[in-house]
Enzyme design. Structure first.
Site, PDB file in Angstrom:
ATOM      1  N   CYS A   1       0.800  -1.220   0.000  1.00 18.79           N
ATOM      2  CA  CYS A   1       0.000   0.000   0.000  1.00 18.79           C
ATOM      3  C   CYS A   1       0.838   1.277   0.000  1.00 18.79           C
ATOM      4  O   CYS A   1       0.313   2.355  -0.254  1.00 18.79           O
ATOM      5  CB  CYS A   1      -0.950   0.005   1.193  1.00 18.79           C
TER       6      CYS A   1
ATOM      7  N   HIS B   1      -3.323   7.251   2.729  1.00 22.99           N
ATOM      8  CA  HIS B   1      -3.741   5.941   2.234  1.00 22.99           C
ATOM      9  C   HIS B   1      -5.094   5.606   2.838  1.00 22.99           C
ATOM     10  O   HIS B   1      -5.313   5.725   4.049  1.00 22.99           O
ATOM     11  CB  HIS B   1      -2.705   4.890   2.623  1.00 22.99           C
TER      12      HIS B   1
ATOM     13  N   ASN C   1     -10.123  -0.237   0.476  1.00 26.01           N
ATOM     14  CA  ASN C   1      -8.667  -0.156   0.437  1.00 26.01           C
ATOM     15  C   ASN C   1      -8.186  -0.712  -0.899  1.00 26.01           C
ATOM     16  O   ASN C   1      -8.271  -1.912  -1.153  1.00 26.01           O
ATOM     17  CB  ASN C   1      -8.083  -0.962   1.600  1.00 26.01           C
TER      18      ASN C   1
END
Length: 318
Positions: free
Chosen positions: A113, A241, A271
């Protein structure tokens, strides 16, 4: 001093919307349980779409918004952990599809990520020696390929998508001042690769990752601001994020960031791993919230355990 500025962004999402209600019919969960703990109500997942198709669409939008042609690109990096193939890389496939010059440096980068931030810093370094000073950075993941849809602790979290950014390098511009790092942890977030005897699914210890994020995000913010000699008040927009709405809200509260200066799309995106930050940037640009000359502080964290932060200026009319 030399560095990059952001010229244009783009994104692409699969057409299928998977709601919390859809998941509640597959595993023991409810819309309320998911929303309360994560802030997610729906996410996009691929059906007929491919990883390379998402990358291509996002990249084309970014190039168009930037006013840059494929022939002007000197480096292409795709941040991903779920490309269509190990070889050729997603970046090499993108080079062929977009018609980037044959001497364009193209490769994939995997920092989970945090991948987009790792790729931005790598791009800044490589463009200094590149024959052409525009770089294409794509974050794309199709996590529906590696999610165990019978595991309610992970299947509720992730979505698919791609985000892209075109950046320009100039010797007179300041560096983005990237702060990057890794704990080398193989337990808290894990996804096996080809040849592994483990089940081919992503696994995660959610509470421990949540605690790690609450430490990593402020640490990255503080280090990046120190490098630039700025405070949080000097930043025009914060892009975190999109892993959990509670993490974003807690950090915003800690730094007293007003709602208009940070962005959340996790409610409808989930996500999306390496695509998370560039998708958010693309949506901000489309909404007119990235004016020329503004500063964006980007912070990410992910499997590895990796973390990263950077401050990038929007340089659309330079």
């Amino acid at each position: 001093m030399n560095g990059i500025k952001l010229r244009g962004t783009g994104s692409c999402l699969p057409s299928r919307i998977l709601t919390n209600g859809d998941l509640a019919r597959r595993v023991d969960t409810t819309d309320e349980w998911i929303t309360t703990r994560t802030g997610i109500r729906e996410r996009r997942v691929c059906t007929g779409e491919t990883h390379s198709g998402l990358c291509t669409a996002a990249a084309r939008t970014a190039l168009k918004r930037a006013g840059v042609t494929p022939g002007e690109v000197g480096v292409c990096i795709v941040a991903t952990m779920t490309a269509d193939a190990v070889i050729p890389s997603a970046a090499c496939t993108l080079q062929k599809t977009l018609g980037l010059p044959a001497d364009t440096l193209c490769f994939d980068l995997n920092a989970a990520c945090s991948g987009f931030l790792y790729a931005l810093h790598t791009m800044e370094c490589l463009l200094a020696a590149a024959p052409r000073k525009f770089g294409l950075v794509v974050g794309c993941d199709v996590l529906s390929r590696v999610v165990d849809w019978s595991d309610r602790s992970t299947c509720i979290l992730f979505g698919d998508g791609a985000g892209a950014a075109v950046v320009e390098w100039r010797a007179a511009w300041p560096s983005i001042g990237a702060v990057l790092g890794c704990h080398g942890n193989t337990e808290l977030l894990y996804c096996p690769g080809p040849g592994s005897r483990d089940d081919p699914y992503l696994s995660m210890e959610g509470q421990k990752v949540f605690k790690f994020a609450l430490e990593a995000v402020p640490w990255c913010m503080d280090r990046v601001l120190e490098r630039h000699g700025l405070t949080a008040e000097d930043v025009d927009v914060f892009v975190f994020h999109q892993a959990n709405a509670r993490i974003i809200d807690l950090v915003a509260k800690k730094y007293r960031i007003p709602a208009e200066k940070y962005y959340k799309n996790i409610e409808c995106r989930g996500n999306t791993s390496a695509a998370s930050i560039p998708i958010a940037l693309s949506e901000l640009e489309a909404a007119g919230r990235l004016p020329d000359g503004s500063r964006a502080l980007l912070v990410g964290f992910g499997g590895g355990l990796t973390w990263g932060g950077a401050l990038i200026e929007i340089g659309r009319n330079v």
